[in-house]
Enzyme design. Sequence first.
Site, PDB file in Angstrom:
ATOM      1  N   TYR A 224      49.606  47.464  57.840  1.00 30.62           N
ATOM      2  CA  TYR A 224      48.619  46.518  57.317  1.00 30.62           C
ATOM      3  C   TYR A 224      47.394  46.462  58.222  1.00 30.62           C
ATOM      4  O   TYR A 224      46.262  46.662  57.791  1.00 30.62           O
ATOM      5  CB  TYR A 224      49.249  45.133  57.182  1.00 30.62           C
ATOM      6  CG  TYR A 224      48.288  44.041  56.772  1.00 30.62           C
ATOM      7  CD1 TYR A 224      47.766  44.003  55.490  1.00 30.62           C
ATOM      8  CD2 TYR A 224      47.935  43.036  57.677  1.00 30.62           C
ATOM      9  CE1 TYR A 224      46.894  42.994  55.103  1.00 30.62           C
ATOM     10  CE2 TYR A 224      47.074  42.026  57.296  1.00 30.62           C
ATOM     11  CZ  TYR A 224      46.551  42.003  56.016  1.00 30.62           C
ATOM     12  OH  TYR A 224      45.686  40.999  55.644  1.00 30.62           O
TER      13      TYR A 224
ATOM     14  N   SER B  64      41.778  41.867  58.591  1.00 26.66           N
ATOM     15  CA  SER B  64      42.704  41.231  59.520  1.00 26.66           C
ATOM     16  C   SER B  64      42.768  42.060  60.789  1.00 26.66           C
ATOM     17  O   SER B  64      42.561  43.283  60.746  1.00 26.66           O
ATOM     18  CB  SER B  64      44.100  41.128  58.904  1.00 26.66           C
ATOM     19  OG  SER B  64      45.048  40.661  59.853  1.00 26.66           O
TER      20      SER B  64
ATOM     21  N   THR C   2      38.615  41.239  43.603  1.00 20.78           N
ATOM     22  CA  THR C   2      39.923  41.887  43.508  1.00 20.78           C
ATOM     23  C   THR C   2      40.990  41.049  44.198  1.00 20.78           C
ATOM     24  O   THR C   2      40.697  40.252  45.083  1.00 20.78           O
ATOM     25  CB  THR C   2      39.893  43.284  44.137  1.00 20.78           C
ATOM     26  OG1 THR C   2      39.597  43.171  45.543  1.00 20.78           O
ATOM     27  CG2 THR C   2      38.841  44.158  43.469  1.00 20.78           C
ATOM     28  N   GLY C   3      42.243  41.235  43.789  1.00 13.12           N
ATOM     29  CA  GLY C   3      43.351  40.555  44.445  1.00 13.12           C
ATOM     30  C   GLY C   3      43.452  39.079  44.122  1.00 13.12           C
ATOM     31  O   GLY C   3      43.721  38.261  44.998  1.00 13.12           O
TER      32      GLY C   3
ATOM     33  N   ILE D 240      43.636  33.325  48.515  1.00 13.81           N
ATOM     34  CA  ILE D 240      42.235  33.315  48.923  1.00 13.81           C
ATOM     35  C   ILE D 240      41.351  33.858  47.806  1.00 13.81           C
ATOM     36  O   ILE D 240      40.258  33.356  47.562  1.00 13.81           O
ATOM     37  CB  ILE D 240      42.040  34.129  50.212  1.00 13.81           C
ATOM     38  CG1 ILE D 240      42.804  33.493  51.378  1.00 13.81           C
ATOM     39  CG2 ILE D 240      40.559  34.234  50.575  1.00 13.81           C
ATOM     40  CD1 ILE D 240      42.741  34.285  52.667  1.00 13.81           C
ATOM     41  N   GLY D 241      41.820  34.889  47.123  1.00 12.11           N
ATOM     42  CA  GLY D 241      41.036  35.458  46.036  1.00 12.11           C
ATOM     43  C   GLY D 241      40.714  34.445  44.957  1.00 12.11           C
ATOM     44  O   GLY D 241      39.578  34.377  44.466  1.00 12.11           O
TER      45      GLY D 241
END
Length: 267
Positions: free
Chosen positions: A179, A170, A26-27, A34-35
């Site tokens: 986040y 994170s 995903t993403g 990074i994905g």
Amino acid sequence: MTTSSDHDPSAHGRPHPATRPLALVTGVGRTVGIGAGIALRLAASGWDIAFTHWTPYDDRMTWGSEPDATEVISRALTAHGASIAAIEADLADADSPARVFDKVKRRLGSVTALVMCHCESVDSGLLDTTVESFDRHFAVNARATWLLIREFGRRFAADPGTGRIVSLTSDHTVGNLPYGASKGAQDRITLAAARELAHLGVTANAINPGPVDTGWMSEEIREDCVRHTPLGRLGTPQDTAHLVDFLCSREGEWINGQLLMSNGGIA
């Protein structure tokens, strides 16, 4: 080799029985993300790849969207022999994870590895975060992670010991409250799967990749991160991709239920 796009309703995935395992990543919305690095590394290691992206998210970020990113990423994956499915999905929608798995199943088959790189990330702190933003962060980063893992567990059909779940997290919360808080929840959800899906022979791990510049860093942030990292450089998407590749391999089976710091030793 076959390809399948969310915008191509005539595509039917591979025409022959699978000879490669299938990873859902995903993403994967930008070529420098990074994905995308993870998807490319897995394709090179012999995986077929289904990947999700959500253009409206990139459109409202400072870096903007890449108009041809899906096509460029798709070509790079198929160059490694991977069958692919590119699916645009708004993971803030609670019904989206099930729809994604339905589309992947229809086009490519059953998922063996679930790698979650999606996120909502808008800088704001304790005093200026809105309720709407807070709720959206938790919908995308925490709730969608749970729903994706739930669909994966309900549908898992591969051999015991081959299933993999990996999420990217994170620990940054100061000035990035919704986040960081929602990523903390994502960690707990991911690690719970290591126990709750043990009967399927599925491993589950979370990776904190540290600071990786995929277009969001200012020059000041870059310099600060480099100064506080013993190796004297920033992380790259490939650094994370190599770790995910190992975790998804047979050799990575014994790593389970872990929050892995892959950040170059940054203080």
